[in-house]
Write a protein that holds these residues in place. Structure first.
Motif, PDB file in Angstrom:
ATOM      1  N   LYS A 114       0.836  -1.197   0.000  1.00 24.68           N
ATOM      2  CA  LYS A 114       0.000   0.000   0.000  1.00 24.68           C
ATOM      3  C   LYS A 114       0.870   1.246   0.000  1.00 24.68           C
ATOM      4  N   ARG A 115       0.302   2.338  -0.504  1.00 27.72           N
ATOM      5  CA  ARG A 115       1.005   3.611  -0.427  1.00 27.72           C
ATOM      6  C   ARG A 115       0.779   4.233   0.948  1.00 27.72           C
ATOM      7  N   ILE A 116       1.744   5.019   1.371  1.00 28.76           N
ATOM      8  CA  ILE A 116       1.648   5.621   2.706  1.00 28.76           C
ATOM      9  C   ILE A 116       0.386   6.460   2.833  1.00 28.76           C
ATOM     10  N   ARG A 117       0.026   7.157   1.775  1.00 23.14           N
ATOM     11  CA  ARG A 117      -1.153   8.026   1.870  1.00 23.14           C
ATOM     12  C   ARG A 117      -2.434   7.224   2.109  1.00 23.14           C
ATOM     13  N   ASP A 118      -2.408   5.914   1.775  1.00 25.35           N
ATOM     14  CA  ASP A 118      -3.579   5.073   2.051  1.00 25.35           C
ATOM     15  C   ASP A 118      -3.816   4.901   3.553  1.00 25.35           C
ATOM     16  N   LEU A 119      -2.770   5.140   4.374  1.00 31.41           N
ATOM     17  CA  LEU A 119      -2.910   5.024   5.826  1.00 31.41           C
ATOM     18  C   LEU A 119      -3.318   6.334   6.487  1.00 31.41           C
ATOM     19  N   TYR A 120      -3.380   7.423   5.710  1.00 30.67           N
ATOM     20  CA  TYR A 120      -3.714   8.724   6.293  1.00 30.67           C
ATOM     21  C   TYR A 120      -5.080   8.747   6.987  1.00 30.67           C
ATOM     22  N   PRO A 121      -6.148   8.180   6.388  1.00 34.11           N
ATOM     23  CA  PRO A 121      -7.447   8.205   7.096  1.00 34.11           C
ATOM     24  C   PRO A 121      -7.390   7.489   8.444  1.00 34.11           C
ATOM     25  N   LEU A 122      -6.711   6.336   8.483  1.00 40.25           N
ATOM     26  CA  LEU A 122      -6.592   5.597   9.747  1.00 40.25           C
ATOM     27  C   LEU A 122      -5.786   6.399  10.760  1.00 40.25           C
TER      28      LEU A 122
END
Length: 591
Positions: free
Chosen positions: A233-241
């Motif tokens: 996954k890309r790091i930005r995919d973890l931003y919401p979490l």
């Protein structure tokens, strides 16, 4: 009245005065009263401490230990994503939190349920920018209501069940309390979520709790596990979490070097490190939710599943051993088994690796390691641990096993294979063998003041009953309600018990009121079960003061409440409880 009755009534009156006064701890008051009764004669010396071996005392202690094990497993944390949504309107938030609090209180101690949910409520209030006073009191009341649903939800139910075993030959079972408890909890939750919160004084609505942005933030590192579901996954995919947990992802470390910028479009690979910014609890919960491990865990086998790891915040003074040096230079991890997880320096962000960062006087360190070694290491480093700033690590991989062990123990008890105290003991043993609890935590989880209170009052209650004192009180109630139907006498008993519970510990109230309830039923020639059930409900409902129930005391400081704030919502709720519970009790437990 006999001389012995006069003495015991006077002794109980003295206990009541001292408990309401609050100048001395309630366990010391009860224990002193027990010793006085032994010296004076109403309590025999050879039975003075029999109360400490009473099944009710053992079960209450075991429930607290099991609750700690469930907390350590992270089992309760599974509900967090469903109860924290800042966009919810306040009534909807109160409804969700209250249902969650009541449901938790039905299976673990209601004090533990509040302790687990209160941080979530504080977080939700901060994100929604509303006063936490509007939600903490409804949450406290909901956890009290939920405790009435099962035998193990609240101490009064346990005490009543064991008293029934002694008086009538058989205890109440696990779910005998459910019909009345569910009805009361349902109506109570609807009230506190829709109307009750509006009765909280307007002055308490002005302030909001501080958000994580107002607190001291740490820059920390977390390792991507080799088997992490986020690999690819890309790091930005973890931003919401990360946003949900009040954590900011500020960078990426790969092959020992910091990737330029925020690296938001980089794809995660095993062995990568994310650079995080947040408060300790937020970092810890985000790491669990994002399937991350702490920096340095690659040198250990257990990682976040270790049974005795804790995060400790410590201030670095002038003259500390670590000033001008880094964790790597001191070889903290390799020589001492301690990881420097994060550093707080007035909100400054760093380009250096945390373990290579030169520490300055005035920095605050976030140290991770075995809890039993933390005092020794902080003294060796010459740093000052911040009071009350330890964050235990949850063992999330063991959540399913913890729930299964708890369910099996309760199932065995309900099926009649073993008694409840033995079933809970087996659950505690399982948690210790699984590493969810260590020897110290088993003892720390027990509320010893409550144990001493209960163990001291049981012999006093027995003495009062054997002297005929409770029969005398029961006869007074019957005489003053002469001509009234039995349901009206039941209601009077509930009102008296509920009033006592608002000022006395609910266990003490139950011990006093239970034999009175049986005495009233005997005098009326009716079934004692509805009277015992009425006492159990009334003793649990302490909504008028902050001293009647520990949950009300816990929220007083964080919510900014005053002593006189509770009755505004509490008086209506107590009337509702009586109006709902009396008909249900009479249907389920006919006179």
């Amino acid at each position: 009245m006999t001389g012995e009755q006069v003495f015991l009534f006077g002794l109980f009156a003295g206990v009541f005065v001292f408990l309401v006064w609050g100048r001395f701890r309630y366990d010391l008051v009860a224990f002193s009263a027990l010793i006085i009764a032994v010296i004076a004669g109403p309590v025999e010396a050879d039975s003075a401490f029999a109360g400490f071996g009473h099944p009710a005392v053992v079960i209450i202690a075991l429930v607290l230990v099991v609750s700690r094990g469930l907390v350590n497993s992270g089992a309760v944390e599974l509900i967090a994503p469903y109860v924290i949504k800042p966009e919810r309107k306040l009534p909807a938030h109160l409804g969700v939190m209250s249902v969650a609090g009541a449901a938790l209180s039905a299976v673990i101690n209601n004090v533990a349920a509040l302790a687990l949910l209160m941080p979530l409520d504080l977080e939700a209030a901060a994100k929604a920018k509303r006063a936490v006073a509007l939600s903490l009191m409804p949450l406290s009341f909901a956890t009290i209501l939920g405790g009435m649903i099962t035998l193990i939800g609240t101490p009064p139910n346990i005490v009543i069940s064991q008293y029934r075993a002694e008086a009538l030959g058989e205890p109440f079972s696990m779910f005998d309390f459910a019909p009345t408890g569910l009805a009361v909890a349902t109506i109570g939750i609807i009230f506190v979520a829709a109307i009750g919160w509006r009765l909280i004084p307007a002055r308490d609505r002005a302030g909001t709790v501080k958000s994580a942005e107002d607190a001291g933030l740490y820059v920390a590192e977390a390792r991507v596990k080799n088997e992490s579901r986020n690999i690819g996954k890309r790091i930005r995919d973890l931003y919401p979490l990360a946003n949900d947990h009040d954590v900011v992802i500020v960078g990426l470390i790969r092959r020992g070097r910091r990737v330029p910028g925020f690296a938001r479009n980089e794809t995660l690979a095993k062995g990568d490190f994310l650079v995080l910014e947040g408060d300790p609890k937020s970092i810890e919960t985000f790491m669990g939710a994002a399937d991350l491990d702490f920096s340095g865990s690659e040198k250990h086998d257990v990682g976040l599943t270790s049974s005795s790891l804790a995060l400790v915040e410590a201030l670095v003074p002038d003259g500390s051993r670590i000033v001008g040096r880094s964790a790597m230079e001191l070889r903290l991890l390799y020589r001492h088994g301690i990881t420097l997880l994060g550093v707080s320096r007035s909100g400054e962000r760093f380009r250096d690796r945390v373990r290579r960062l030169t520490i300055n006087a005035g920095d605050v360190l976030l140290l991770l390691g075995p809890e039993y070694r933390m005092n020794e290491i902080t003294q060796w480093l010459g740093v000052w641990p911040l009071e009350g700033r330890r964050t235990p690590l949850l063992q999330r991989r063991k959540a399913s096993a913890a729930i299964l062990a708890f369910g099996a123990s309760i199932g065995a008890s309900v099926a009649g294979l073993v008694t409840l105290d033995i079933a809970l003991s087996l659950c505690v043993v399982a948690y210790v063998l699984m590493g969810l609890l260590n020897a110290n935590e088993v003892y720390e989880a027990i509320e010893w003041k409550v144990i001493v209170l209960l163990g001291s009052l049981i012999p006093l209650g027995t003495a009062l009953e054997q002297s005929g004192g409770t029969t005398l009180i029961a006869q007074l109630i019957v005489d003053h309600t002469y001509g009234m139907p039995a349901w009206a006498v039941l209601t009077v008993l509930m009102v008296v018990t509920m009033t006592l519970s608002d000022f006395l510990n609910n266990v003490a109230t139950t011990l006093i009121a239970a034999p009175i309830g049986v005495g009233v039923a005997t005098a009326l020639g009716v079934n004692p079960d509805p009277f015992l059930m009425a006492v159990a409900v009334a003793a649990s409902c302490a909504f008028l003061t902050p001293i009647g129930h520990k949950n009300n005391t816990i929220i007083m400081g964080p919510g900014g409440y005053r002593f006189g704030d509770y009755w505004r919502m509490g008086i209506v709720l107590e009337v509702l409880v009586i109006a709902v519970s009396v008909p249900v009790i009479l249907v389920v437990w006919p006179l």
